[in-house]
Design a protein around this motif. Structure first.
Motif, PDB file in Angstrom:
ATOM      1  N   VAL A  49      25.680  -4.954 -22.316  1.00 25.03           N
ATOM      2  CA  VAL A  49      27.218  -4.776 -21.789  1.00 25.03           C
ATOM      3  C   VAL A  49      27.182  -5.323 -20.468  1.00 25.03           C
ATOM      4  N   VAL A  50      25.586  -5.762 -19.187  1.00 27.72           N
ATOM      5  CA  VAL A  50      27.210  -6.046 -18.400  1.00 27.72           C
ATOM      6  C   VAL A  50      27.335  -7.336 -18.056  1.00 27.72           C
ATOM      7  N   PRO A  51      26.582  -8.146 -18.885  1.00 25.94           N
ATOM      8  CA  PRO A  51      27.252  -9.536 -19.044  1.00 25.94           C
ATOM      9  C   PRO A  51      29.055  -9.561 -19.821  1.00 25.94           C
ATOM     10  N   THR A  52      29.033  -9.243 -20.740  1.00 27.58           N
ATOM     11  CA  THR A  52      30.521  -8.469 -21.379  1.00 27.58           C
ATOM     12  C   THR A  52      30.788  -8.010 -20.428  1.00 27.58           C
ATOM     13  N   VAL A  53      30.825  -6.481 -19.570  1.00 30.30           N
ATOM     14  CA  VAL A  53      31.699  -6.901 -18.788  1.00 30.30           C
ATOM     15  C   VAL A  53      32.222  -7.795 -17.438  1.00 30.30           C
ATOM     16  N   SER A  54      30.771  -8.365 -17.433  1.00 31.13           N
ATOM     17  CA  SER A  54      31.318  -9.442 -16.207  1.00 31.13           C
ATOM     18  C   SER A  54      32.209 -10.445 -17.008  1.00 31.13           C
ATOM     19  N   ALA A  55      31.846 -10.761 -17.781  1.00 31.09           N
ATOM     20  CA  ALA A  55      32.772 -11.947 -18.601  1.00 31.09           C
ATOM     21  C   ALA A  55      34.145 -11.088 -18.809  1.00 31.09           C
ATOM     22  N   ALA A  56      34.182 -10.182 -19.200  1.00 28.00           N
ATOM     23  CA  ALA A  56      35.847  -9.212 -18.907  1.00 28.00           C
ATOM     24  C   ALA A  56      36.380 -10.194 -18.113  1.00 28.00           C
ATOM     25  N   PRO A  68      30.633 -16.747  -8.005  1.00 29.78           N
ATOM     26  CA  PRO A  68      29.029 -17.015  -9.101  1.00 29.78           C
ATOM     27  C   PRO A  68      28.332 -16.698  -9.752  1.00 29.78           C
ATOM     28  N   ALA A  69      28.130 -15.147  -9.091  1.00 22.59           N
ATOM     29  CA  ALA A  69      27.380 -14.408 -10.043  1.00 22.59           C
ATOM     30  C   ALA A  69      28.289 -14.010 -11.192  1.00 22.59           C
ATOM     31  N   LEU A  74      29.303 -15.167 -17.521  1.00 23.09           N
ATOM     32  CA  LEU A  74      30.022 -15.836 -18.542  1.00 23.09           C
ATOM     33  C   LEU A  74      29.032 -16.306 -19.410  1.00 23.09           C
ATOM     34  N   VAL A  75      28.222 -17.151 -18.271  1.00 26.23           N
ATOM     35  CA  VAL A  75      27.106 -18.321 -18.761  1.00 26.23           C
ATOM     36  C   VAL A  75      26.242 -17.961 -19.681  1.00 26.23           C
ATOM     37  N   LEU A  76      25.099 -16.537 -19.178  1.00 29.80           N
ATOM     38  CA  LEU A  76      24.585 -16.113 -19.661  1.00 29.80           C
ATOM     39  C   LEU A  76      24.676 -15.219 -20.535  1.00 29.80           C
ATOM     40  N   LEU A  77      26.077 -14.776 -21.001  1.00 28.96           N
ATOM     41  CA  LEU A  77      27.268 -14.222 -22.162  1.00 28.96           C
ATOM     42  C   LEU A  77      26.796 -14.901 -23.201  1.00 28.96           C
ATOM     43  N   SER A  78      27.762 -15.985 -22.788  1.00 26.09           N
ATOM     44  CA  SER A  78      27.710 -16.926 -24.304  1.00 26.09           C
ATOM     45  C   SER A  78      26.554 -17.688 -24.723  1.00 26.09           C
ATOM     46  N   THR A  79      25.649 -17.709 -23.495  1.00 30.11           N
ATOM     47  CA  THR A  79      24.243 -18.468 -24.800  1.00 30.11           C
ATOM     48  C   THR A  79      23.328 -17.246 -24.705  1.00 30.11           C
ATOM     49  N   SER A  80      23.501 -16.420 -25.057  1.00 29.54           N
ATOM     50  CA  SER A  80      23.051 -15.469 -25.484  1.00 29.54           C
ATOM     51  C   SER A  80      23.587 -14.356 -26.556  1.00 29.54           C
TER      52      SER A  80
END
Length: 85
Positions: A49-56, A68-69, A74-80
């Motif tokens: 949830v956290v990376p998805t919301v952050s990417a949004a 930077p965060a 966004l990078v974490l979400l895309s690579t995971s």
């Protein structure tokens, strides 16, 4: 998340390997029942949830500057989400 599964397999499973099959089965069933709690659920599903919301948030920002965060999330979400070789 991978760290959780690795730690579990490198410690708990190796210790349980010393038990008989019936005791091993009983212990695994107890562990499975015990791990299903609110704290584990928040941590386990929060990793999605956290990376998805952050990417949004990053994608919906109108300003040209990204924090930077947010970029890291966004990078974490895309690579995971995509298996990498």
């Amino acid at each position: 998340m991978a760290g959780f599964f690795f730690t579990y397999s490198a410690s708990v499973v190796l210790a349980l390997d010393k038990l008989s099959a019936s005791v091993y089965t009983t212990m695994m069933q107890e562990i499975n029942e015990t791990v299903l709690n609110v704290v584990f659920g928040i941590v386990f599903f929060g990793a999605i949830v956290v990376p998805t919301v952050s990417a949004a948030v990053v994608l919906l920002q109108e300003t040209g500057r990204r924090s930077p965060a947010s970029c890291f999330s966004l990078v974490l979400l895309s690579t995971s989400s995509v298996p990498l070789p």
